[in-house]
Design an enzyme around this catalytic site. Structure first.
Site, mmCIF file in Angstrom:
data_model
loop_
_atom_site.group_PDB
_atom_site.id
_atom_site.type_symbol
_atom_site.label_atom_id
_atom_site.label_comp_id
_atom_site.label_asym_id
_atom_site.label_seq_id
_atom_site.Cartn_x
_atom_site.Cartn_y
_atom_site.Cartn_z
ATOM 1 N N LEU A 64 35.170 28.445 43.737
ATOM 2 C CA LEU A 64 36.190 27.696 43.002
ATOM 3 C C LEU A 64 36.774 28.508 41.846
ATOM 4 O O LEU A 64 37.905 28.280 41.439
ATOM 5 C CB LEU A 64 35.613 26.374 42.490
ATOM 6 C CG LEU A 64 35.167 25.385 43.579
ATOM 7 C CD1 LEU A 64 34.543 24.143 42.948
ATOM 8 C CD2 LEU A 64 36.317 25.000 44.492
ATOM 9 N N HIS A 116 25.574 32.434 40.143
ATOM 10 C CA HIS A 116 26.446 32.140 38.991
ATOM 11 C C HIS A 116 25.662 32.090 37.682
ATOM 12 O O HIS A 116 26.124 32.589 36.664
ATOM 13 C CB HIS A 116 27.167 30.800 39.179
ATOM 14 C CG HIS A 116 28.452 30.901 39.927
ATOM 15 N ND1 HIS A 116 29.522 31.662 39.491
ATOM 16 C CD2 HIS A 116 28.854 30.320 41.089
ATOM 17 C CE1 HIS A 116 30.513 31.556 40.351
ATOM 18 N NE2 HIS A 116 30.140 30.752 41.332
#
Length: 196
Positions: A106, A151
């Site tokens: 994203l 992440h």
């Protein structure tokens, strides 16, 4: 509340995230907002750095993968019912022969590339009530969890690509950081000046 997703190039995506204390303010509300943000962007996972917070938290809802007809009925059912928040996770083991799967992110809209990952992981994490769990996941679930875990370690899926692939997508990545991308969700771009 839907939050803006931080785009490629923002330094928060490169920070190793810090552990979350039990008294972290409004954690359950943050988790709910992260799920809402993820759904608003049609994602299957979202890590706290992607909303600008360098804390060890990510959420996963693998439901969209459940419609894959190549999967067994058992795996489809597992994916259909999988929704979890992972707090202070730590991957303990990654095992099996690495396999390729096309991944996107994203924070890096419009780029999808094959990434090799191990098919089985063992992970220790806390739930929203800070109960500790140690679980094993495989297949697509393991992959989504590994992607989100990266992440919070400051790693992006593009880091795992060959040097040739990295060169090919370099200008696209630079464009994303400047807001030159079409995403149908709110984003925050590091190289775009405020007030414009």
């Amino acid at each position: 509340m839907i939050l803006p997703i931080v785009a490629y190039g923002d330094p928060v995506l490169r920070k190793k995230a810090v552990e979350i204390p039990q008294d972290y303010p409004e954690l359950k509300e943050l988790v709910a907002n992260m799920f809402e943000t993820m759904y608003g962007a049609s994602g299957v996972g979202l890590a706290a750095p992607q909303i600008g917070k360098a804390i060890r938290l990510f959420v996963v809802d693998a439901t969209p993968f459940a419609d894959d007809e190549d999967l067994s009925d058992e795996e489809q059912e597992r994916l259909r019912t999988f929704k979890k928040a992972f707090i202070n996770p730590q991957i303990l083991e990654e095992t099996g022969d690495e396999w390729a799967f096309s991944e996107g992110c994203l924070s890096i809209p419009g780029i999808n590339e094959d990434v090799f990952r191990c098919p089985i992981i063992k992970i220790k994490y806390q739930d929203e009530d800070f109960n500790e769990h140690v679980e094993e996941f495989d297949g697509l679930l393991a992959r989504v969890i590994q992607h989100e875990y990266d992440h919070i370690e400051g790693i992006l899926f593009t880091d795992k690509l060959s040097s040739l692939k990295k060169r090919i997508i370099k200008s696209k990545l630079a464009g994303i950081s400047k807001g030159k991308v079409n995403a149908d969700y709110r984003m925050r771009f590091p190289a775009v000046k405020k007030g414009r």
